[in-house]
Design a protein around this motif. Structure first.
Motif, short mmCIF file in Angstrom:
data_model
loop_
_atom_site.label_atom_id
_atom_site.label_comp_id
_atom_site.label_asym_id
_atom_site.label_seq_id
_atom_site.Cartn_x
_atom_site.Cartn_y
_atom_site.Cartn_z
N GLY A 103 0.82 -1.21 0.00
CA GLY A 103 0.00 0.00 0.00
C GLY A 103 0.85 1.25 0.00
N VAL A 104 1.93 1.25 0.80
CA VAL A 104 2.85 2.39 0.82
C VAL A 104 3.51 2.56 -0.55
N ALA A 116 2.18 1.71 -3.35
CA ALA A 116 1.15 2.24 -4.25
C ALA A 116 1.01 3.74 -4.09
N TYR A 117 1.04 4.22 -2.85
CA TYR A 117 1.03 5.67 -2.61
C TYR A 117 2.23 6.34 -3.28
N THR A 118 3.40 5.71 -3.13
CA THR A 118 4.62 6.25 -3.73
C THR A 118 4.51 6.30 -5.25
N PRO A 161 2.29 -3.15 -5.48
CA PRO A 161 0.82 -3.20 -5.47
C PRO A 161 0.25 -4.10 -6.56
N GLY A 206 -3.71 1.86 -2.96
CA GLY A 206 -2.91 2.06 -1.76
C GLY A 206 -3.77 2.31 -0.54
N ARG A 207 -4.83 3.07 -0.73
CA ARG A 207 -5.74 3.34 0.38
C ARG A 207 -6.41 2.07 0.85
N ALA A 247 -3.23 -0.34 2.44
CA ALA A 247 -2.66 0.18 3.69
C ALA A 247 -3.74 0.50 4.71
#
Length: 222
Positions: free
Chosen positions: A18-19, A21-23, A69, A203-204, A207
């Protein structure tokens, strides 16, 4: 009737994926902004393509960050030889495209080969997004809208590429070339913009649900 409130289900390594994916989403947004700035500022002036280099570099990092992800979403499909082969091919293409983007940002490889390798990575991720999300759209424990969104992004990229290619081949007919570029660019641009936003939503899910499970108090024995 299923809605987006359907549980994603929990798997090992969801939180780091998830982190990642945010990145990837952040890198993708920077890459899109840099690409827009390149065409708005540098292309009309013929350089110096600083924004182009930023786009290449962040785009390369985006390919790398998208791999975790993609792996975690793919795990919702189950295991099997064809599934493992498809995932390995997608990851390999992403690594190659990442290396290509980073190397060209430092002027270490020519534009032509770099573009060809990047296209392999883009097509690989687009195929994965279209097929994997099509299958996930019918899974009872996977958010249907998220799957439909991912499928639309993958299909958009796959439809846009041959249209733009046809436009390039239609150089002797300027009017037709303009139409093909406009149609292909609109479809591909929407998919290009949607890809990092989809990863942000993934990501949301990955995570956020893991963190929610960690915060939830353990049930007391009766």
């Amino acid at each position: 009737m299923r809605t987006d409130s359907s549980p994603l289900g929990q798997h090992p390594q969801d939180l780091p994926a998830g982190v990642a994916a945010y990145t990837a989403a952040g890198l993708g947004i920077v890459a899109v902004a840099a690409l827009g700035a390149m065409y708005a500022v540098e292309v009309p002036r013929g350089g110096p393509y600083i924004f182009g280099g930023i786009n290449d570099f962040t785009g390369g990092l985006f390919f790398l960050a998208a791999i975790p992800p993609i792996i975690q979403v793919h795990r919702r499909l189950g295991d099997g030889p064809w599934s493992r082969t498809a995932l390995a091919a997608t990851a390999a293409g992403s690594v190659a495209a990442a290396a290509s983007g980073i190397l060209i940002s430092f002027h270490m490889i020519p534009f032509g080969p770099s573009t060809a390798v990047s296209m392999v990575g883009i097509i690989g991720q687009a195929l994965w997004a279209a097929v994997a999300n099509h299958k996930l759209a019918n899974r009872p424990r996977y958010p249907r809208r998220l799957a439909q969104w991912g499928r639309a992004i993958g299909l958009g990229m796959l439809v846009a590429l041959p249209i733009v290619g046809a436009g390039y081949a239609a150089g002797t007919v300027p009017a037709l070339q303009t139409v093909l570029y406009a149609v292909g660019g609109a479809i591909g641009g929407a998919a290009y913009l949607g890809w990092p936003l989809w990863l942000l939503a993934v990501g949301r899910r990955l995570a956020g649900r893991t963190e929610g499970a960690r915060r939830r108090p353990a049930a007391r024995p009766a």
